[in-house]
Design an enzyme around this catalytic site. Structure first.
Site, PDB file in Angstrom:
ATOM      1  N   HIS A 150       4.439  52.314  37.325  1.00  0.00           N
ATOM      2  CA  HIS A 150       5.008  50.865  37.258  1.00  0.00           C
ATOM      3  C   HIS A 150       5.450  50.219  38.496  1.00  0.00           C
ATOM      4  O   HIS A 150       6.119  50.832  39.470  1.00  0.00           O
ATOM      5  CB  HIS A 150       6.111  50.927  36.185  1.00  0.00           C
ATOM      6  CG  HIS A 150       5.755  51.377  34.851  1.00  0.00           C
ATOM      7  ND1 HIS A 150       5.482  52.646  34.463  1.00  0.00           N
ATOM      8  CD2 HIS A 150       5.598  50.740  33.744  1.00  0.00           C
ATOM      9  CE1 HIS A 150       5.285  52.813  33.183  1.00  0.00           C
ATOM     10  NE2 HIS A 150       5.104  51.637  32.742  1.00  0.00           N
ATOM     11  N   LYS A 177      -2.554  54.157  33.182  1.00  0.00           N
ATOM     12  CA  LYS A 177      -1.934  52.983  32.749  1.00  0.00           C
ATOM     13  C   LYS A 177      -1.311  52.318  34.171  1.00  0.00           C
ATOM     14  O   LYS A 177      -0.399  53.197  34.769  1.00  0.00           O
ATOM     15  CB  LYS A 177      -0.671  53.115  31.853  1.00  0.00           C
ATOM     16  CG  LYS A 177       0.233  51.873  31.497  1.00  0.00           C
ATOM     17  CD  LYS A 177       1.056  52.267  30.578  1.00  0.00           C
ATOM     18  CE  LYS A 177       2.201  51.195  30.832  1.00  0.00           C
ATOM     19  NZ  LYS A 177       3.492  51.485  29.879  1.00  0.00           N
ATOM     20  N   LYS A 321       0.041  17.080  36.873  1.00  0.00           N
ATOM     21  CA  LYS A 321      -1.407  16.119  36.487  1.00  0.00           C
ATOM     22  C   LYS A 321      -1.669  15.423  37.840  1.00  0.00           C
ATOM     23  O   LYS A 321      -3.050  15.127  37.708  1.00  0.00           O
ATOM     24  CB  LYS A 321      -0.728  15.069  35.515  1.00  0.00           C
ATOM     25  CG  LYS A 321      -0.327  15.728  34.194  1.00  0.00           C
ATOM     26  CD  LYS A 321       0.022  14.664  33.269  1.00  0.00           C
ATOM     27  CE  LYS A 321       0.751  15.453  31.790  1.00  0.00           C
ATOM     28  NZ  LYS A 321       0.733  14.372  30.702  1.00  0.00           N
ATOM     29  N   ASP A 359      -4.388  11.460  27.850  1.00  0.00           N
ATOM     30  CA  ASP A 359      -3.051  10.520  27.369  1.00  0.00           C
ATOM     31  C   ASP A 359      -3.264   9.153  27.098  1.00  0.00           C
ATOM     32  O   ASP A 359      -2.573   8.532  26.209  1.00  0.00           O
ATOM     33  CB  ASP A 359      -2.008  10.844  28.547  1.00  0.00           C
ATOM     34  CG  ASP A 359      -1.521  12.284  28.718  1.00  0.00           C
ATOM     35  OD1 ASP A 359      -1.610  13.098  27.810  1.00  0.00           O
ATOM     36  OD2 ASP A 359      -0.837  12.566  29.750  1.00  0.00           O
TER      37      ASP A 359
HETATM   38  P1  NAP Z   1       6.337  13.221  35.277  1.00  0.00           P
HETATM   39  O1  NAP Z   1       5.096  12.991  35.902  1.00  0.00           O
HETATM   40  O2  NAP Z   1       7.126  14.385  36.076  1.00  0.00           O
HETATM   41  O3  NAP Z   1       7.267  11.871  35.363  1.00  0.00           O
HETATM   42  C1  NAP Z   1       8.457  12.042  34.867  1.00  0.00           C
HETATM   43  C2  NAP Z   1       9.037  10.607  34.988  1.00  0.00           C
HETATM   44  O4  NAP Z   1      10.311  10.653  34.236  1.00  0.00           O
HETATM   45  C3  NAP Z   1       9.246   9.909  36.240  1.00  0.00           C
HETATM   46  O5  NAP Z   1       9.134   8.408  36.525  1.00  0.00           O
HETATM   47  C4  NAP Z   1      10.619  10.367  36.537  1.00  0.00           C
HETATM   48  O6  NAP Z   1      11.525   9.018  37.439  1.00  0.00           O
HETATM   49  C5  NAP Z   1      11.368  10.168  34.984  1.00  0.00           C
HETATM   50  N1  NAP Z   1      12.594  10.996  34.813  1.00  0.00           N
HETATM   51  C6  NAP Z   1      12.634  12.000  34.622  1.00  0.00           C
HETATM   52  N2  NAP Z   1      13.882  12.660  34.681  1.00  0.00           N
HETATM   53  C7  NAP Z   1      14.618  11.479  34.526  1.00  0.00           C
HETATM   54  C8  NAP Z   1      16.051  11.214  34.278  1.00  0.00           C
HETATM   55  N3  NAP Z   1      16.960  12.160  33.857  1.00  0.00           N
HETATM   56  N4  NAP Z   1      16.630   9.777  34.295  1.00  0.00           N
HETATM   57  C9  NAP Z   1      15.470   9.015  34.205  1.00  0.00           C
HETATM   58  N5  NAP Z   1      14.226   9.143  34.829  1.00  0.00           N
HETATM   59  C10 NAP Z   1      13.633  10.321  34.417  1.00  0.00           C
HETATM   60  O7  NAP Z   1       6.148  13.620  33.825  1.00  0.00           O
HETATM   61  P2  NAP Z   1       5.024  13.078  32.676  1.00  0.00           P
HETATM   62  O8  NAP Z   1       3.619  14.063  32.787  1.00  0.00           O
HETATM   63  O9  NAP Z   1       5.073  11.583  32.997  1.00  0.00           O
HETATM   64  O10 NAP Z   1       5.666  13.229  31.593  1.00  0.00           O
HETATM   65  C11 NAP Z   1       6.837  12.619  31.111  1.00  0.00           C
HETATM   66  C12 NAP Z   1       7.366  12.783  29.492  1.00  0.00           C
HETATM   67  O11 NAP Z   1       6.355  12.173  28.996  1.00  0.00           O
HETATM   68  C13 NAP Z   1       7.757  14.215  29.303  1.00  0.00           C
HETATM   69  O12 NAP Z   1       8.831  14.123  28.480  1.00  0.00           O
HETATM   70  C14 NAP Z   1       6.589  14.783  28.681  1.00  0.00           C
HETATM   71  O13 NAP Z   1       6.776  15.804  27.705  1.00  0.00           O
HETATM   72  C15 NAP Z   1       6.040  13.493  27.762  1.00  0.00           C
HETATM   73  N6  NAP Z   1       4.493  13.469  27.412  1.00  0.00           N
HETATM   74  C16 NAP Z   1       4.353  13.387  26.266  1.00  0.00           C
HETATM   75  C17 NAP Z   1       2.954  13.290  26.051  1.00  0.00           C
HETATM   76  C18 NAP Z   1       2.489  13.169  24.500  1.00  0.00           C
HETATM   77  O14 NAP Z   1       1.334  13.747  24.037  1.00  0.00           O
HETATM   78  N7  NAP Z   1       3.421  13.063  23.693  1.00  0.00           N
HETATM   79  C19 NAP Z   1       2.125  13.472  26.881  1.00  0.00           C
HETATM   80  C20 NAP Z   1       2.532  13.474  28.153  1.00  0.00           C
HETATM   81  C21 NAP Z   1       3.642  13.640  28.514  1.00  0.00           C
HETATM   82  P3  NAP Z   1      11.286   9.646  38.938  1.00  0.00           P
HETATM   83  O15 NAP Z   1      10.097   8.795  39.344  1.00  0.00           O
HETATM   84  O16 NAP Z   1      12.871   8.717  39.466  1.00  0.00           O
HETATM   85  O17 NAP Z   1      11.505  10.948  39.159  1.00  0.00           O
END
Ligand code: NAP
Length: 538
Positions: A150, A177, A321, A359
């Site tokens: 390990h 192992k 992404k 998406d």
């Molecule tokens: P991302 O690329 O990291 O972008 C996050 C965004 O949220 C940025 O604009 C960020 O602002 C903002 N943000 C994060 N925390 C914040 C806070 N506390 N207050 C204000 N703004 C905040 O993430 P993403 O891939 O776009 O995903 C974003 C959300 O969408 C997640 O919750 C994810 O689970 C959801 N999502 C859902 C699906 C679905 O199929 N339903 C698909 C994709 C994503 P800043 O630019 O200021 O950092």
């Protein structure tokens, strides 16, 4: 820097189709062992029966976990009452276990287990020579000694691991192992290489969440056994999955050398429901694939390391992404415009990587159907988004997909983001307006607007958070939330109270998953099944 790649799988250890029960065909001979860590013999016996009931092949009795231990009497009971083959381990503290007593007593107990009818015992490499000499000529038929090593710090190079295997063999192991620790998911490939080339039965596992893949894919690479726990979190080594997940979620018995590997690349990633969805769907259509949680720190390194065509397709989530786009050999035009890839396919003919954004389709089609007042995904020539004022909160991967998609459908788009500059940049790229998130509550230039939250505000565990005041929601005719855990966010609840049509992130998730499934398998997605699964797990 060169990266080792996983060898092609025609050299993997042979796997046969073994019948079990009346119906199921087992595609591999890798065993599932349940580690038993109860403090009493009575509880160990109860757990042995549970292990059999859930389909284990053998149990590992961790003698070092017993609070009191009378070797002869307890070993007799444990062997007599066990409905499965037994592996006895008496792990000392110096190898990560709990025993810190006399070494002779420890090894005597293991010898006694052998004499009383244990099927396997595990001894540590450091004492294996001496131990194996002491049982020379006395080993019962079919009894096997596992010699284990390990490493709780890291995963050594392939060369060092090869030397370690040789030392373990020299020490008299029937089964080798090796358990190492992953500091990066790419470390696992070295254990796969050692496993696939091993001339002796081998258990090769990588501990911690980044090593999870090693525990699930061992049948693909010819590993002798893997460990599956009775209960989540009650583990004998970091990163062990439950036997229930091995059997039901990952379809472990059906995995073999030809199984294609898929997974969700993210950080964090363990919360993702995607493995439930895709594995169930693969099973339902008879597709030979497995879909894993992949905790990845550096996506470029991951894709380079696992460059075999057997690692066939990936979903990408936070924070990868945008980086994913740069890793692909070709990116479709929609994903390129959005600047984010959430689905990567490895072309089987030449291993080239193709990036897509599903998406976009998932979210926009769900919103369009919400505006049309149906969920049948029917499309008419004119999008109901045409001419609407569409406010996107967030400018990350999902924000870009929504903003680009709405614009394509003829909406006027406004982006509001915490970091105003990112909102401005996205608005300029697609031809829209930008706001800072603090301006949202007073932004109501007209009624009948559409709102899409694409930030993680409101996501578990911070379910009481919302990106906009309830009062401001009155100007919106439809509110969409990309967050899907929980399904009903505070934003959606308040939007509903304000009279808006609401569309959940779950709908986006399901629809984007249809498209990924079809790209992964070349088969039509079992849409009803997707809905049933997500209804069950959310
Ligand atoms: P991302 O690329 O990291 O972008 C996050 C965004 O949220 C940025 O604009 C960020 O602002 C903002 N943000 C994060 N925390 C914040 C806070 N506390 N207050 C204000 N703004 C905040 O993430 P993403 O891939 O776009 O995903 C974003 C959300 O969408 C997640 O919750 C994810 O689970 C959801 N999502 C859902 C699906 C679905 O199929 N339903 C698909 C994709 C994503 P800043 O630019 O200021 O950092």
């Amino acid at each position: 820097m060169t990266h080792p790649t996983v060898p092609e799988l025609d050299i993997a250890a042979p796997a046969s189709d073994l019948p079990i029960g009346n119906h199921e065909i087992v595609k591999n001979s890798t065993l599932i062992c349940v580690p038993l860590m109860a403090a009493t013999v009575d509880q160990m016996v109860i757990d042995m029966v549970k292990a059999k009931d859930v389909g284990a092949d053998l149990v590992e009795v961790r003698l070092d976990c017993l609070e009191t231990f009378s070797p002869r009497q307890d070993l007799q009971t444990l062997i007599r009452d066990c409905p499965l083959p037994t592996l006895f381990t008496y792990r000392p503290k110096w190898e990560g276990g709990q025993y810190d007593g006399d070494e002779d007593r420890r090894l005597d107990a293991l010898r006694l287990a052998m004499e009383l009818g244990a099927d396997y015992i595990d001894v540590e490499l450091q004492v294996a020579h001496e131990f194996n000499n002491s049982i020379h000529g006395k080993k019962p038929e079919n009894f096997k000694v596992i010699v284990s090593s390990h490493n709780y710090q890291n995963t050594p190079s392939v060369e060092d691991l090869g030397n370690l295997v040789a030392r373990i063999q020299e020490a008299g192991a029937d089964i080798v192992k090796i358990a190492t620790t992953a500091s990066d998911i790419s470390d696992v490939t070295r254990i796969f290489q050692i496993t696939v080339h091993s001339q002796v039965p081998i258990i090769g596992l990588v501990m911690d969440e980044r090593g999870l893949m090693s525990r699930i894919l061992c049948p693909k690479f010819g590993g002798y056994l893997t460990f599956g726990t009775l209960e989540s979190g009650i583990v004998s080594a970091p990163g062990q999955p439950t036997i229930k997940d091995l059997m039901n979620l990952y379809n472990f018995r059906q995995l073999g050398p030809d199984t294609k590997v898929f997974g969700i690349i993210g950080k964090p990633v363990s919360h993702s429901k995607s493995p439930i969805l895709y594995n169930e769907a693969f099973k339902s259509v008879g597709f030979n694939g497995v879909y894993l949680h992949l905790l990845v720190d550096d996506i470029a390194n991951f894709l380079h390391t696992y460059s075999s065509t057997d690692f066939s397709g990936f979903s990408c989530t936070i924070p990868h992404k945008e980086a994913a786009l740069k890793c692909c050999d070709e990116v479709d035009s929609v994903a390129k415009s959005i600047g984010a890839v959430n689905c990567i396919i490895r072309r089987q003919s030449d291993g080239k990587l193709f990036g897509y954004n599903t998406d976009y389709f998932g979210a926009i089609s769900a919103i369009e159907d919400g505006l049309r007042g149906s969920h049948n995904n029917s499309s008419t020539i004119n999008s109901p988004l045409a001419g609407k004022l569409f406010v996107v909160i967030g400018a990350g991967g999902a924000g870009k997909a929504l903003a680009y998609g709405a614009k394509e459908k003829g909406a006027r788009v406004v982006i509001a983001n915490r970091t105003y500059d990112r909102a401005r940049e996205l608005a300029d790229t697609i031809g829209g307006d930008a706001l800072s998130i603090s301006e949202l509550n007073n932004f109501h230039p007209e009624d009948g607007m559409v709102l899409a939250n694409t930030t993680s505000i409101g996501m578990q565990p911070k379910v009481e958070e919302t990106p906009i005041s309830k009062h401001a929601l009155r100007s919106y005719t439809l509110v969409f939330d990309a967050v899907y855990t929980p399904k009903m966010t505070r934003l959606l609840r308040e939007a509903k109270d304000s009279g808006a049509t609401i569309v959940s992130g779950l709908e986006m998730f399901i629809r984007q998953a249809y498209e990924q499934f079809e790209r992964f398998t070349g088969l039509p997605a079992p849409k009803e099944l997707f809905r049933e699964i997500m209804a069950k797990y959310t």
